[in-house]
Design a protein around this motif. Structure first.
Motif, PDB file in Angstrom:
ATOM      1  N   THR A 247     125.615  52.618 -11.248  1.00 40.83           N
ATOM      2  CA  THR A 247     125.382  53.602 -12.581  1.00 40.83           C
ATOM      3  C   THR A 247     125.894  53.193 -13.675  1.00 40.83           C
ATOM      4  OG1 THR A 247     125.210  55.584 -10.793  1.00 40.83           O
ATOM      5  CG2 THR A 247     125.442  56.037 -13.091  1.00 40.83           C
ATOM      6  N   ARG A 248     125.002  52.982 -14.665  1.00 43.58           N
ATOM      7  CA  ARG A 248     125.820  52.593 -15.859  1.00 43.58           C
ATOM      8  C   ARG A 248     125.473  53.458 -16.968  1.00 43.58           C
ATOM      9  NH1 ARG A 248     126.044  47.116 -19.403  1.00 43.58           N
ATOM     10  NH2 ARG A 248     127.818  47.027 -17.686  1.00 43.58           N
ATOM     11  N   ILE A 249     126.539  54.222 -17.477  1.00 36.69           N
ATOM     12  CA  ILE A 249     126.597  55.335 -18.492  1.00 36.69           C
ATOM     13  C   ILE A 249     126.925  54.606 -19.999  1.00 36.69           C
ATOM     14  CG2 ILE A 249     127.219  57.448 -19.391  1.00 36.69           C
ATOM     15  CD1 ILE A 249     127.381  58.363 -16.324  1.00 36.69           C
ATOM     16  N   GLU A 250     126.177  54.769 -20.838  1.00 30.75           N
ATOM     17  CA  GLU A 250     126.419  54.329 -22.356  1.00 30.75           C
ATOM     18  C   GLU A 250     126.273  55.119 -23.490  1.00 30.75           C
ATOM     19  OE1 GLU A 250     125.274  50.498 -25.281  1.00 30.75           O
ATOM     20  OE2 GLU A 250     124.637  50.631 -23.319  1.00 30.75           O
ATOM     21  N   ARG A 251     127.514  55.506 -23.781  1.00 29.30           N
ATOM     22  CA  ARG A 251     127.450  56.574 -24.984  1.00 29.30           C
ATOM     23  C   ARG A 251     127.672  55.905 -26.212  1.00 29.30           C
ATOM     24  NH1 ARG A 251     129.851  59.234 -20.807  1.00 29.30           N
ATOM     25  NH2 ARG A 251     128.791  61.288 -20.265  1.00 29.30           N
ATOM     26  N   TYR A 252     126.915  55.967 -27.329  1.00 28.06           N
ATOM     27  CA  TYR A 252     126.903  55.141 -28.656  1.00 28.06           C
ATOM     28  C   TYR A 252     126.784  56.099 -29.752  1.00 28.06           C
ATOM     29  CZ  TYR A 252     124.911  51.952 -32.214  1.00 28.06           C
ATOM     30  OH  TYR A 252     124.917  50.966 -33.240  1.00 28.06           O
ATOM     31  N   LYS A 278     131.478  52.768 -28.975  1.00 24.93           N
ATOM     32  CA  LYS A 278     130.512  52.616 -27.958  1.00 24.93           C
ATOM     33  C   LYS A 278     131.411  52.569 -26.645  1.00 24.93           C
ATOM     34  CE  LYS A 278     128.541  48.676 -27.365  1.00 24.93           C
ATOM     35  NZ  LYS A 278     127.454  47.586 -27.465  1.00 24.93           N
ATOM     36  N   ASN A 279     130.995  53.352 -25.663  1.00 25.51           N
ATOM     37  CA  ASN A 279     131.609  53.505 -24.198  1.00 25.51           C
ATOM     38  C   ASN A 279     130.701  53.233 -23.226  1.00 25.51           C
ATOM     39  OD1 ASN A 279     134.357  54.514 -25.107  1.00 25.51           O
ATOM     40  ND2 ASN A 279     133.160  55.723 -26.324  1.00 25.51           N
ATOM     41  N   ILE A 280     131.184  52.327 -22.334  1.00 17.44           N
ATOM     42  CA  ILE A 280     130.407  52.024 -21.317  1.00 17.44           C
ATOM     43  C   ILE A 280     130.958  52.120 -19.839  1.00 17.44           C
ATOM     44  CG2 ILE A 280     128.904  50.224 -20.131  1.00 17.44           C
ATOM     45  CD1 ILE A 280     128.541  48.914 -22.916  1.00 17.44           C
ATOM     46  N   THR A 281     130.315  52.883 -19.017  1.00 20.88           N
ATOM     47  CA  THR A 281     131.152  53.158 -17.723  1.00 20.88           C
ATOM     48  C   THR A 281     130.181  52.573 -16.863  1.00 20.88           C
ATOM     49  OG1 THR A 281     132.183  55.141 -18.650  1.00 20.88           O
ATOM     50  CG2 THR A 281     132.045  54.717 -16.081  1.00 20.88           C
ATOM     51  N   LYS A 302     135.213  50.675 -17.026  1.00 20.61           N
ATOM     52  CA  LYS A 302     135.060  51.306 -18.381  1.00 20.61           C
ATOM     53  C   LYS A 302     135.158  50.203 -19.673  1.00 20.61           C
ATOM     54  CE  LYS A 302     136.115  55.202 -21.388  1.00 20.61           C
ATOM     55  NZ  LYS A 302     136.900  56.476 -21.588  1.00 20.61           N
ATOM     56  N   ILE A 303     134.208  50.161 -20.526  1.00 18.72           N
ATOM     57  CA  ILE A 303     134.585  49.470 -21.711  1.00 18.72           C
ATOM     58  C   ILE A 303     134.513  50.415 -22.938  1.00 18.72           C
ATOM     59  CG2 ILE A 303     133.500  47.531 -23.011  1.00 18.72           C
ATOM     60  CD1 ILE A 303     132.221  46.639 -20.540  1.00 18.72           C
ATOM     61  N   SER A 304     135.418  50.177 -23.887  1.00 21.00           N
ATOM     62  CA  SER A 304     135.388  50.967 -25.075  1.00 21.00           C
ATOM     63  C   SER A 304     135.272  49.979 -26.117  1.00 21.00           C
ATOM     64  CB  SER A 304     136.915  51.819 -25.149  1.00 21.00           C
ATOM     65  OG  SER A 304     136.756  52.588 -24.058  1.00 21.00           O
ATOM     66  N   GLU A 305     134.559  50.068 -27.098  1.00 23.09           N
ATOM     67  CA  GLU A 305     134.207  49.391 -28.282  1.00 23.09           C
ATOM     68  C   GLU A 305     134.150  50.181 -29.617  1.00 23.09           C
ATOM     69  OE1 GLU A 305     130.853  46.454 -30.030  1.00 23.09           O
ATOM     70  OE2 GLU A 305     130.996  46.427 -28.008  1.00 23.09           O
ATOM     71  N   ASP A 306     134.857  49.738 -30.506  1.00 23.83           N
ATOM     72  CA  ASP A 306     135.021  50.327 -31.848  1.00 23.83           C
ATOM     73  C   ASP A 306     134.848  49.331 -32.917  1.00 23.83           C
ATOM     74  OD1 ASP A 306     135.110  53.004 -31.182  1.00 23.83           O
ATOM     75  OD2 ASP A 306     137.359  52.382 -30.409  1.00 23.83           O
TER      76      ASP A 306
END
Length: 636
Positions: A247-252, A278-281, A302-306
Motif C-alpha cells: 500500500t502506497r499513500i502519497e500526500r502532496y 510531499k509525504n509517502i508511506t 515513510k518518506i518526507s520531502e519539502d
C-alpha cells in the motif's frame, strides 16, 4: 504469425477499397482529425509492430457516443520470438435529458499480456459504469461515474465498486479573479485492495492595475494505491500466499505565486515563489518474521520531502532588444524512516533506522539565467543565452559518501543573417563547463572537470523557385579531466572530438516530379587527454559517410510513387605508436520504395518497402534484411 499477416493484408485491402472512393483533388499533409481510424504496421528482421487506433466522438440526435481504442502488438525476434499485446478501450454512450445534462453507460478496459505463461506478465482491468455529464455553467463541467470494476494483477483477481467525480472550470470570472481548476475524487474497494485519489488543482489570475498582475497556483492530492508484488519465500511459507500487497499513500501540497510589475511599457520586474510538501508511506500486508526483515527488505517506511524556491527576474523588451535576467534559489530536503517496527529487537530497529537514514539528503541550488536578443538591422540579429548553477548536496549519514558540489556554466552566442528573400544563415558558438567535486575521499576518484566547445552553422538557400538547399557544419570538442587519475581502475582524462557536415537538396523539377538528395559526413575521435600540455593521444578514430537519394512522381494529383537508394559506410581505425591503422569497415546499403495515396479529409495510405545489405570485413557475417512499413489513416 502467418495467419496474422494474412488477416492484416485482408484488412488493408478492404480499407483501401472502402476509402479509395474518397480521392481528393489536391495534395495536403496527413493530419489526425477528431474522428479517425489508423493502422501502422512495421516488419523487419529484428521486430514487428502493429498499432491500431480508432477515435470517434459523434452526436446523433440526442445521443452522444465516444469511442477510443488503442491496440499495440510487438514481436521481438531473437533466438526465439516474444509477443507482447496491449489494448486500451474507452466507450461512453450518453442520452441528452436536458440541454446541460447527459446520462448513459460506459466501459473502460485495459489488457496486457504476452506469450510467456507467467502471471506477472499479465494485467487486466475492466470497469463498467453509469455515466453523467452536467454543464451547470458555460465555464463549468461535472462528470460522475459509478460502477463495477474487476482487476487482475499477477494472477490475483479482485472485484468491487468504483465511483468517481470530476469537475473542471476554465476562465471563471468572479470579481475580476479569473480561475481555472479541476477537482478529482475517486474511490474503489476491490477487496482486499482499496484505492482512492482526491485531487484539487486551481490557478487564480488577478490584474490589480494596468502595470501589475498576479497568478496563484494550488495543487493538492491524497492518493492511495494497493498493488501486488511476489511474496518472498518466508512470507509464502508463513502465510500460505503467493503475493504480498503493498500500500502506497502519497500526500502532496504545492503552493506557488507569481507577481509581475511593469515599471514602464518596456521594463518588467517579476518575483515568484513556491513551496512543495510531499509525504509517502509504504506498508505491506504480510511481513516476514523478525529474523528475515532486513534480509528480505520488507518493512513499512515513510518518506518526507519539502522544497522551497524563490526567484526574481527583470525583463526589457522593445522593437530591437529583448533582455531577461533571472535569479533563483531553492532548498530541498528528503528524510526517510522506518515505521511500525513492533516485535523487532532494539538491534534490528537500529539497523533499519540506519538503513533509512543513509537515504536522507538535502540540497541547495542557485541558478542565474541571462537571455538577450538584439536586432541590429532587418537582416542581422544577435542572440546570447547563458546560465550558471551551483548545487550543494549533503547527507546526514556517516555511511553515505554522496556529499558533493556541482557547478555548471552554459553559454551560447549566435548570429542570424537573412536577406528576407531566399537566404538565411545562423552561426553559433556554445560552451559548457561542468565541475563535480565529492567531499569525501571514498568517492573523490570521480571528481572531474568537463568542458565542451561547439561551433556550428546552418544555412537555407533557395536560389530559384522549387529548388532548396539546407547545409550545416559542426565542430565539437569534449574534454573531461579527472582530479585523480588511476591506471588500475582505468579512471583517466579523455577527449572526444567530432566534425559533422550535412547537405540536403530538394528540387521540384516539375509539378509532378521531385528529387531529394542528402549526404552526411561524421568524423570523430576518442583519446586520452593531457591537460597540462593540452595534448591528446588518440585511441580510436571513426569515419562515417551516408548518402540518401529519392525521386518521386505524382500521378493524378493523389498517387505519389517514390524510389530511392541509401548508402552508409563506417570505417574504424586504431592507433599503434601514433600510426592510424584501419581495423574494420562496415557497409549498409540498399534500395527503398514508397507509395502514398492522398485521400479526402487528409486521409492517406502509405506503404514503404526497403532492402538492406550488410557487409563486413569477414564475409561470413554478411547478411541482408527487408522491412515493410504500412500506414493507413482514415479521417472520418
Amino acid at each position: 504469425m502467418k495467419k496474422f499477416l494474412i488477416s492484416l493484408t485482408v484488412l488493408f485491402l478492404f480499407s483501401y477499397v472502402d476509402i479509395s472512393a474518397q480521392i481528393f483533388q489536391s495534395l495536403s499533409d496527413t493530419v489526425y482529425a477528431g474522428n479517425y481510424l489508423s493502422t501502422d504496421f512495421e516488419n523487419n528482421s529484428n521486430s514487428s509492430n502493429l498499432l491500431s487506433r480508432i477515435n470517434l466522438d459523434l452526436n446523433i440526435k440526442k445521443f452522444k457516443v465516444y469511442l477510443n481504442n488503442n491496440f499495440n502488438s510487438d514481436v521481438t525476434k531473437l533466438s526465439e520470438k516474444f509477443f507482447r499485446d496491449y489494448n486500451v478501450l474507452q466507450f461512453v454512450a450518453n442520452y441528452s435529458l436536458t440541454s446541460n445534462l447527459y446520462t448513459g453507460l460506459g466501459v473502460e478496459s485495459s489488457i496486457l499480456s504476452d506469450d510467456r505463461n507467467v502471471e506477472i506478465n499479465k494485467n487486466n482491468n475492466n470497469y463498467f459504469f453509469a455515466n453523467a455529464d452536467f454543464f451547470p455553467h458555460p465555464n463549468i463541467y461535472v462528470n460522475s461515474k459509478l460502477g463495477f470494476k474487476s482487476e487482475e494483477q499477477i494472477g490475483e483477481l479482485n472485484k468491487g465498486i468504483r465511483g468517481a467525480i470530476t469537475s473542471e472550470f476554465a476562465g471563471l470570472n468572479i470579481h475580476d479573479y479569473i480561475s481555472d481548476g479541476r477537482l478529482n475524487l475517486s474511490y474503489e474497494k476491490l477487496s482486499p485492495k482499496v484505492n482512492y485519489n482526491y485531487e484539487i488543482i486551481t490557478d487564480v489570475y488577478k490584474r490589480f492595475t494596468e502595470n501589475s498582475d498576479n497568478k496563484a497556483s494550488i495543487r493538492v492530492f491524497d492518493t492511495r494505491n494497493d498493488f501486488y508484488s511476489p511474496a518472498t519465500s518466508s512470507i509464502k511459507s508463513e502465510y500460505n500466499v503467493k503475493n504480498n500487497i503493498q500500500t502506497r499513500i502519497e500526500r502532496y501540497v504545492y503552493i506557488g505565486d507569481e507577481l509581475r510589475y511593469f515599471l514602464t511599457g518596456d521594463l518588467m520586474f517579476g518575483i515568484s515563489g513556491m513551496f512543495i510538501s510531499k509525504n509517502i508511506t509504504d506498508r505491506y500486508k504480510y511481513k516476514p518474521s523478525a529474523g528475515n526483515v532486513v534480509f528480505e527488505n520488507i518493512y513499512d517506511s515513510k518518506i518526507s520531502e519539502d522544497q522551497l524556491e524563490a526567484s526574481s527576474s527583470i525583463q526589457y523588451a522593445d522593437k530591437n532588444l529583448f533582455a531577461k535576467l533571472q535569479l533563483s534559489y531553492s532548498e530541498r530536503s528528503e528524510n526517510h524512516e522506518p515505521i511500525d517496527l513492533e516485535g523487532l529487537t532494539s538491534l534490528q530497529t537500529s539497523e533499519l533506522e540506519q538503513i533509512e537514514k543513509n537515504k536522507n539528503n538535502n540540497s541547495k541550488t542557485t541558478t542565474l539565467i541571462l537571455e538577450m536578443t538584439y536586432r541590429l538591422t532587418n537582416t542581422h540579429s544577435f542572440k546570447f543565452t547563458g546560465s550558471s548553477s551551483i548545487l550543494n548536496y549533503d547527507t546526514d549519514s556517516e555511511e553515505n559518501f554522496d556529499d558533493r558540489d556541482e557547478v555548471y556554466v552554459i553559454g551560447s552566442l549566435s548570429h542570424l543573417y537573412s536577406n528576407l528573400r531566399n537566404f538565411e544563415i545562423e552561426t553559433a558558438f556554445e560552451v559548457n563547463f561542468g565541475t563535480l567535486r565529492y567531499l569525501f575521499k571514498e568517492r573523490s576518484s570521480n571528481n572531474n572537470v568537463n568542458k565542451i566547445y561547439k561551433l556550428k552553422t546552418r544555412n537555407v538557400f533557395e536560389p530559384f523557385s522549387n529548388f532548396l538547399t539546407v547545409n550545416s557544419f559542426e565542430v565539437l570538442a569534449n574534454y573531461t579531466v579527472y582530479d585523480f587519475e588511476d591506471m588500475i581502475s582505468q579512471i583517466q582524462s579523455f577527449s572526444y572530438r567530432q566534425l559533422s557536415l550535412r547537405d540536403s537538396v530538394f528540387y521540384n523539377i516539375t509539378r509532378e516530379l521531385s528529387l531529394e538528395l542528402s549526404s552526411n559526413v561524421k568524423i570523430y575521435e576518442q583519446g586520452e587527454f593531457d591537460e597540462d600540455n593540452f595534448s591528446v593521444r588518440p585511441l580510436k578514430y571513426f569515419d562515417e559517410r551516408k548518402i540518401n537519394s529519392q525521386v518521386s512522381y505524382l500521378f493524378y494529383d493523389f498517387l505519389r510513387i517514390s524510389l530511392g537508394f541509401n548508402y552508409f559506410v563506417q570505417k574504424t581505425y586504431e592507433f599503434d605508436e601514433g600510426e592510424k591503422i584501419l581495423k574494420s569497415t562496415f557497409e549498409n546499403y540498399g534500395p527503398l520504395g514508397r507509395i502514398s495515396v492522398l485521400l479526402n479529409n487528409n486521409s492517406s495510405i502509405n506503404v514503404s518497402l526497403s532492402k538492406d545489405f550488410l557487409r563486413y570485413d569477414d564475409s561470413s557475417y554478411n547478411s541482408s534484411s527487408e522491412s515493410v512499413l504500412i500506414n493507413v489513416l482514415w479521417n472520418i
